[in-house]
Design a protein around this motif. Structure first.
Motif: not given
Length: 386
Positions: A190, A324, A329, A386
Motif C-alpha cells: 500500500h 483504498a 479490507r 485508510d
C-alpha cells in the motif's frame, strides 16, 4: 652535531621538491641544443622538433610537461596552431605556454597572448631573462595547480556530504515508516503503491501552469520519499479502533480522525529531538496532516478548502482514496480499476482538486499498472482503516 637533530632533520630536508619538466619545441637543432643546455641544470628537459610531436608529448599523462617553450615559425603545424590545440584540450589547457620566437612584431605578440600563451620572449634570448620568466611561470602554475586540486577536493567533499545528508533523510523516513507499519497491519505494498501514484501525478502536472512553480525535480523527489509517512499518525490510535474489523462508531471515527494531527506531531517531535526544523520533513508534515482535507472544505482536520490545502496533500488525497478502493479490507471487498475510475472522477471539484482529477483521468491506466505490479499477496492480513 646534536644526535636528535641528526636522526630527525627538519621536515623540509626530508621531502625533496619535485623537479619541473620543461618541453622545448623548435624545428632548429641548434636552438634545441642551446635551450637544453640552459635549462637542464634546473629542470627536466624534453624536446620536440615539430608541432605534432609536441602535442603527443604534452598529452602523455605520465610525462606531461609543466611548461612549454614554443617556437612560432615551424614547417607543417606552426606554433600558433600548437598553442590553439593545447588550449582546446582539457588535458593540456592548464600547461603554460611561452612563445620563444624571432618575431618581434607587436601584432604577433598579441596574437600569441590571445591564443592563451602566458608570455612572449624574442630571440636572440638573454639567458637570465629566460630563466627568470620560466621560474616565475612555473611558480604560478604550481599555485594554480594547488588551487585547482583544492577546489576539486572541496567539490568531492561537498558531493560526499550531500550524499550523506540524503542518506540520513532517506533512513529517517524509512525508520518512521517502519514504525507506522508496526502499528498497522496493512501491507507495505500500500505504501509503495501510493508513493508511485503520487509521483506519477506530480510528473504529469509538472508543466501545468498552476503547479509548475511547485512541482520541481526536488519537490517531486520529496513527495515520493515523504508519501509513505501519510498515515504515520496511526501509531497513536488504540488497537481497538485501528484494528476493529467492523464499522467504526461516530465516537470511534472522531478518534480515528486524530491520526492526521498525531502524524504531524510525531514528525515535529522528531525535529524537536534533533534540535532544529528539518526542511525535508516539511512535505511529510503537510501530507500527514492534510491528506484527509477535501477540495470543497468538508474534510478534516481543519476543513481547508481549495488552494488552502497544500499541493502535496491534494496529490496524496487522490492516491490514498484510489488505493483504498482497489484494496481488499476486512469490512469490504476490493473494487476493480474500472469501477474505481468513475468514483474518482465523480470526486472532481468536491473531494479532489479539479486539475489533479483531470490528470488522473489522463493517466489512470498508469495507476492500474502500478496496482497490478504491486498487488497484495492473498495471504497477507489487511488493515481496515485508510
Amino acid at each position: 652535531m646534536d644526535t636528535a637533530a641528526a636522526l630527525f632533520p627538519p621536515r623540509q630536508e626530508l621531502v625533496e621538491k619535485p623537479i619541473a619538466t620543461v618541453l622545448v619545441v623548435d624545428d632548429t637543432p641548434d636552438n634545441l641544443t642551446l635551450m637544453s643546455a640552459l635549462l637542464r641544470e634546473h629542470y627536466h628537459v624534453k624536446v620536440a622538433n615539430q608541432g605534432e610531436k609536441a602535442l603527443k608529448i604534452a598529452r602523455t599523462a605520465a610525462g606531461a610537461p609543466d611548461l612549454i617553450l614554443l617556437d612560432i615559425m615551424m614547417p607543417g603545424m606552426d606554433g600558433y596552431e600548437v598553442c590553439r590545440q593545447l588550449k582546446a584540450d582539457a588535458q593540456t589547457r592548464h600547461i603554460p605556454v611561452i612563445f620563444l620566437t624571432a618575431r618581434a612584431d607587436i601584432d604577433d605578440e598579441c596574437q600569441g597572448l590571445q591564443l592563451g600563451a602566458v608570455d612572449y620572449i624574442t630571440k636572440p634570448i638573454v639567458a637570465p631573462i629566460v630563466l627568470a620568466r620560466v621560474a616565475t611561470h612555473l611558480a604560478l602554475k604550481a599555485s594554480s595547480d594547488f588551487l585547482r586540486s583544492k577546489s576539486a577536493y572541496l567539490e568531492r567533499e561537498v558531493a560526499l556530504r550531500t550524499l550523506e545528508v540524503q542518506a540520513i533523510q532517506d533512513v529517517t523516513i524509512m525508520a518512521m515508516t517502519s514504525l507506522a507499519e508496526t502499528r498497522d497491519l496493512e501491507t507495505g505494498n500500500h505504501i509503495r503503491r501510493t508513493q508511485l501514484y503520487v509521483k506519477a501525478l506530480a510528473e504529469h502536472l509538472r508543466e501545468h501552469p498552476r503547479f509548475a512553480h511547485v512541482l520541481t525535480d526536488r519537490m517531486i523527489d520529496l513527495l515520493y520519499k515523504s508519501a509513505p509517512l501519510h498515515d504515520i499518525g496511526k501509531i497513536g490510535i488504540p488497537d481497538a479502533i485501528l484494528l476493529k474489523p467492523g464499522k467504526l462508531t461516530v465516537d470511534e471515527f472522531e478518534i480515528m480522525k486524530t491520526h492526521t494531527t498525531l502524524g504531524r506531531r510525531a514528525i515535529e517531535e522528531a525535529e524537536r529531538r534533533l534540535g532544529m526544523r528539518v526542511a525535508f520533513l516539511t512535505v511529510a508534515k503537510e501530507i500527514a496532516y492534510s491528506h484527509q482535507e477535501k477540495w470543497d472544505g468538508s474534510g478534516y482536520p481543519e476543513g481547508l478548502r481549495g488552494d488552502a490545502i497544500p499541493v502535496s496533500a491534494r496529490l496524496m488525497a487522490l492516491a490514498d482514496v484510489y488505493d483504498a478502493l482497489i484494496s481488499k479490507r476486512c469490512y469490504k471487498a476490493a473494487m476493480s480499476h474500472q469501477e474505481v475510475v468513475p468514483i474518482i472522477l465523480a470526486g472532481r471539484g468536491n473531494h479532489f482538486d479539479p486539475d489533479i482529477t483531470d490528470a488522473f483521468a489522463r493517466i489512470h491506466q498508469q495507476f492500474h499498472e502500478i496496482a497490478l505490479r504491486y498487488n497484495d499477496d492473498k495471504g497477507e492480513r489487511e488493515s481496515n482503516r485508510d
